[in-house]
Motif scaffolding. Structure first.
Motif, PDB file in Angstrom:
ATOM      1  N   PHE A 160      -0.077   4.218   4.615  1.00 60.11           N
ATOM      2  CA  PHE A 160      -0.676   5.349   3.631  1.00 60.11           C
ATOM      3  C   PHE A 160      -0.246   6.819   3.989  1.00 60.11           C
ATOM      4  O   PHE A 160       0.524   7.474   3.318  1.00 60.11           O
ATOM      5  CB  PHE A 160      -2.202   5.425   3.567  1.00 60.11           C
ATOM      6  CG  PHE A 160      -2.762   4.346   2.626  1.00 60.11           C
ATOM      7  CD1 PHE A 160      -2.529   4.074   1.507  1.00 60.11           C
ATOM      8  CD2 PHE A 160      -3.934   3.574   3.239  1.00 60.11           C
ATOM      9  CE1 PHE A 160      -3.116   3.273   0.755  1.00 60.11           C
ATOM     10  CE2 PHE A 160      -4.315   2.546   2.677  1.00 60.11           C
ATOM     11  CZ  PHE A 160      -4.041   2.441   1.536  1.00 60.11           C
TER      12      PHE A 160
ATOM     13  N   SER B  81       1.603   6.257  -7.181  1.00 61.20           N
ATOM     14  CA  SER B  81       0.130   7.003  -7.974  1.00 61.20           C
ATOM     15  C   SER B  81       0.298   8.447  -7.575  1.00 61.20           C
ATOM     16  O   SER B  81      -0.551   9.148  -8.398  1.00 61.20           O
ATOM     17  CB  SER B  81      -0.986   6.576  -6.942  1.00 61.20           C
ATOM     18  OG  SER B  81      -1.049   6.736  -5.982  1.00 61.20           O
TER      19      SER B  81
ATOM     20  N   THR C 271       0.960   4.072  -3.189  1.00 62.74           N
ATOM     21  CA  THR C 271       0.577   5.715  -2.951  1.00 62.74           C
ATOM     22  C   THR C 271       1.678   6.445  -3.254  1.00 62.74           C
ATOM     23  O   THR C 271       1.506   7.762  -4.069  1.00 62.74           O
ATOM     24  CB  THR C 271       0.563   5.829  -1.141  1.00 62.74           C
ATOM     25  OG1 THR C 271      -0.271   4.799  -0.626  1.00 62.74           O
ATOM     26  CG2 THR C 271       0.161   7.211  -0.905  1.00 62.74           C
ATOM     27  N   LYS C 272       3.029   5.945  -3.294  1.00 64.26           N
ATOM     28  CA  LYS C 272       4.066   6.774  -3.827  1.00 64.26           C
ATOM     29  C   LYS C 272       4.007   6.712  -5.419  1.00 64.26           C
ATOM     30  O   LYS C 272       4.018   7.744  -6.190  1.00 64.26           O
ATOM     31  CB  LYS C 272       5.264   6.088  -3.374  1.00 64.26           C
ATOM     32  CG  LYS C 272       5.708   6.447  -1.884  1.00 64.26           C
ATOM     33  CD  LYS C 272       6.705   6.024  -1.430  1.00 64.26           C
ATOM     34  CE  LYS C 272       7.020   6.033   0.122  1.00 64.26           C
ATOM     35  NZ  LYS C 272       8.386   5.425   0.390  1.00 64.26           N
TER      36      LYS C 272
ATOM     37  N   GLU D  43      -9.638   6.047   3.577  1.00 60.38           N
ATOM     38  CA  GLU D  43      -9.663   4.627   4.181  1.00 60.38           C
ATOM     39  C   GLU D  43     -10.962   4.623   4.773  1.00 60.38           C
ATOM     40  O   GLU D  43     -11.303   4.923   5.438  1.00 60.38           O
ATOM     41  CB  GLU D  43      -8.544   4.677   5.071  1.00 60.38           C
ATOM     42  CG  GLU D  43      -8.414   3.311   5.853  1.00 60.38           C
ATOM     43  CD  GLU D  43      -7.225   3.195   6.486  1.00 60.38           C
ATOM     44  OE1 GLU D  43      -6.305   2.609   6.258  1.00 60.38           O
ATOM     45  OE2 GLU D  43      -7.516   3.674   7.721  1.00 60.38           O
TER      46      GLU D  43
ATOM     47  N   ILE E 140      -5.283  11.956   4.662  1.00 54.59           N
ATOM     48  CA  ILE E 140      -6.242  10.855   4.725  1.00 54.59           C
ATOM     49  C   ILE E 140      -7.187  11.180   5.674  1.00 54.59           C
ATOM     50  O   ILE E 140      -7.062  11.388   6.771  1.00 54.59           O
ATOM     51  CB  ILE E 140      -5.214   9.763   4.859  1.00 54.59           C
ATOM     52  CG1 ILE E 140      -6.018   8.434   4.845  1.00 54.59           C
ATOM     53  CG2 ILE E 140      -4.333   9.835   6.194  1.00 54.59           C
ATOM     54  CD1 ILE E 140      -5.267   7.346   4.884  1.00 54.59           C
TER      55      ILE E 140
ATOM     56  N   ILE F 115      -6.534  10.807   0.225  1.00 54.18           N
ATOM     57  CA  ILE F 115      -6.901   9.563   0.244  1.00 54.18           C
ATOM     58  C   ILE F 115      -8.053   9.224   1.329  1.00 54.18           C
ATOM     59  O   ILE F 115      -8.102   9.945   2.504  1.00 54.18           O
ATOM     60  CB  ILE F 115      -5.621   8.780   1.002  1.00 54.18           C
ATOM     61  CG1 ILE F 115      -4.577   8.484  -0.116  1.00 54.18           C
ATOM     62  CG2 ILE F 115      -6.082   7.341   1.139  1.00 54.18           C
ATOM     63  CD1 ILE F 115      -3.289   7.958   0.347  1.00 54.18           C
TER      64      ILE F 115
ATOM     65  N   ALA G 256      -0.533  10.007  -5.031  1.00 52.54           N
ATOM     66  CA  ALA G 256      -1.727  10.331  -4.306  1.00 52.54           C
ATOM     67  C   ALA G 256      -1.355  11.458  -3.244  1.00 52.54           C
ATOM     68  O   ALA G 256      -0.287  11.427  -2.558  1.00 52.54           O
ATOM     69  CB  ALA G 256      -2.257   9.139  -3.750  1.00 52.54           C
TER      70      ALA G 256
ATOM     71  N   LEU H 114       0.777  -1.141  -0.063  1.00 52.01           N
ATOM     72  CA  LEU H 114      -0.108  -0.135  -0.068  1.00 52.01           C
ATOM     73  C   LEU H 114       0.807   1.281   0.029  1.00 52.01           C
ATOM     74  O   LEU H 114       0.447   2.237  -0.595  1.00 52.01           O
ATOM     75  CB  LEU H 114      -0.916   0.056   1.267  1.00 52.01           C
ATOM     76  CG  LEU H 114      -2.102  -1.228   1.425  1.00 52.01           C
ATOM     77  CD1 LEU H 114      -2.600  -0.929   2.693  1.00 52.01           C
ATOM     78  CD2 LEU H 114      -2.704  -1.203   0.002  1.00 52.01           C
ATOM     79  N   ASN H 115       1.875   1.282   0.736  1.00 47.59           N
ATOM     80  CA  ASN H 115       3.037   2.377   0.886  1.00 47.59           C
ATOM     81  C   ASN H 115       3.274   2.608  -0.541  1.00 47.59           C
ATOM     82  O   ASN H 115       3.466   3.741  -1.048  1.00 47.59           O
ATOM     83  CB  ASN H 115       4.068   1.967   1.690  1.00 47.59           C
ATOM     84  CG  ASN H 115       4.901   3.084   2.011  1.00 47.59           C
ATOM     85  OD1 ASN H 115       5.859   3.505   1.057  1.00 47.59           O
ATOM     86  ND2 ASN H 115       4.842   3.871   3.146  1.00 47.59           N
TER      87      ASN H 115
ATOM     88  N   LEU I 283      -6.980   8.370  -3.996  1.00 49.40           N
ATOM     89  CA  LEU I 283      -6.912   7.018  -3.887  1.00 49.40           C
ATOM     90  C   LEU I 283      -7.960   6.745  -2.876  1.00 49.40           C
ATOM     91  O   LEU I 283      -8.098   7.375  -1.863  1.00 49.40           O
ATOM     92  CB  LEU I 283      -5.682   6.665  -3.351  1.00 49.40           C
ATOM     93  CG  LEU I 283      -5.070   5.380  -3.219  1.00 49.40           C
ATOM     94  CD1 LEU I 283      -3.615   5.057  -3.317  1.00 49.40           C
ATOM     95  CD2 LEU I 283      -5.471   4.606  -1.657  1.00 49.40           C
TER      96      LEU I 283
ATOM     97  N   LEU J  19       2.228   9.654   1.958  1.00 46.85           N
ATOM     98  CA  LEU J  19       2.043  11.022   1.334  1.00 46.85           C
ATOM     99  C   LEU J  19       2.901  11.975   1.632  1.00 46.85           C
ATOM    100  O   LEU J  19       3.962  12.024   2.744  1.00 46.85           O
ATOM    101  CB  LEU J  19       0.735  11.161   2.376  1.00 46.85           C
ATOM    102  CG  LEU J  19      -0.314  10.456   1.802  1.00 46.85           C
ATOM    103  CD1 LEU J  19      -1.828  10.746   3.072  1.00 46.85           C
ATOM    104  CD2 LEU J  19      -0.961  10.818   0.602  1.00 46.85           C
TER     105      LEU J  19
END
Length: 231
Positions: free
Chosen positions: A78, A59, A56-57, A66, A88, A64, A61, A52-53, A150, A82
């Motif tokens: 996440f 994309s 995120t990078k 959740e 988020i 976010i 994003a 997931l980390n 995201l 960021l």
């Protein structure tokens, strides 16, 4: 060429952990504390957290949502990925579990990136869609359609099909939905399983597969993760 995925033995899982996971000490402490709870199986694995980390990078994003936070491990993964001005919004129904999450958000120095909304996530998503300005519980968080980069979906499985249309409206073009537990320990492929949670995930998988407005890749990591990109 084989179509089968490699079977993960305990030894191979340990190998993946050793050579893939980079886990801050606060993340490990949270995992260990959560492991003592009766609901510990709801926590994502550190390997999935690493996945997931990096998503995120990749994309890029910055905003976010959740859906389903539990004790906060995924939100840490996440938030740590960021940029400093990223945000988020964590949606959950439990004060008890997210109280643990808030301790570790603060300990990790990431709490300035994280908003928490307790209550029905379906209602929260609708509020964000309908709002013209940021709500008081998520200041400086973009609202309205096509406002989110995201979304991570890991909540009540029977509602996965109901979350899906709201998520698509919230995502920007090119935005990414990451849906967890889409294989549900193999139950989705066994018609003898008709539990509400299994039926919900099964219906969600069918909705995504038949949707011409998204790209889809179902990845057999952990309990199955679908990557759904809005066109």
């Amino acid at each position: 060429m084989s179509r089968k995925n490699i079977q993960l033995t305990e030894k191979l899982e340990e190998y993946i952990f050793r050579f893939s996971v980079r886990e801050p000490s606060s993340f490990q402490k949270l995992r260990e504390e959560t492991a003592k709870l009766a609901q510990a199986n709801m926590q994502i694995s550190p390997e999935e957290g690493q996945f997931l980390n990096i998503l995120t990078k990749i994309s890029g994003a910055k905003k976010i949502i959740e859906i389903g936070t539990f004790t906060g491990y995924s939100s840490l993964c996440f938030a740590s990925a960021l940029p400093d001005d990223g945000k988020i919004l964590c949606c959950d129904i439990s004060e008890e579990w997210t109280k643990i999450a808030k301790r570790y958000w603060k300990e990790s120095g990431l709490e300035h990136k994280i908003h928490l909304k307790i209550g029905s996530a379906l209602e929260t998503l609708q509020v964000i869609l309908d709002s013209k300005t940021s709500p008081s519980w998520a200041p400086n968080f973009d609202v309205g359609p096509s406002s989110v980069d995201l979304v991570f979906l890991d909540a009540d499985k029977e509602n996965y099909p109901n979350y899906y249309p709201l998520i698509l409206k919230l995502l920007k073009p090119g935005g990414l939905l990451i849906a967890d537990n889409v294989l549900w320990d193999g139950s989705v492929a066994d018609d003898s399983h008709q539990e509400p949670s299994t039926v919900g995930i099964r219906k969600f998988n069918e909705l995504v597969s038949n949707d011409p407005n998204v790209d889809i890749s179902m990845v057999p990591i952990a309990d199955g993760v679908s990557l759904v990109r809005k066109l």
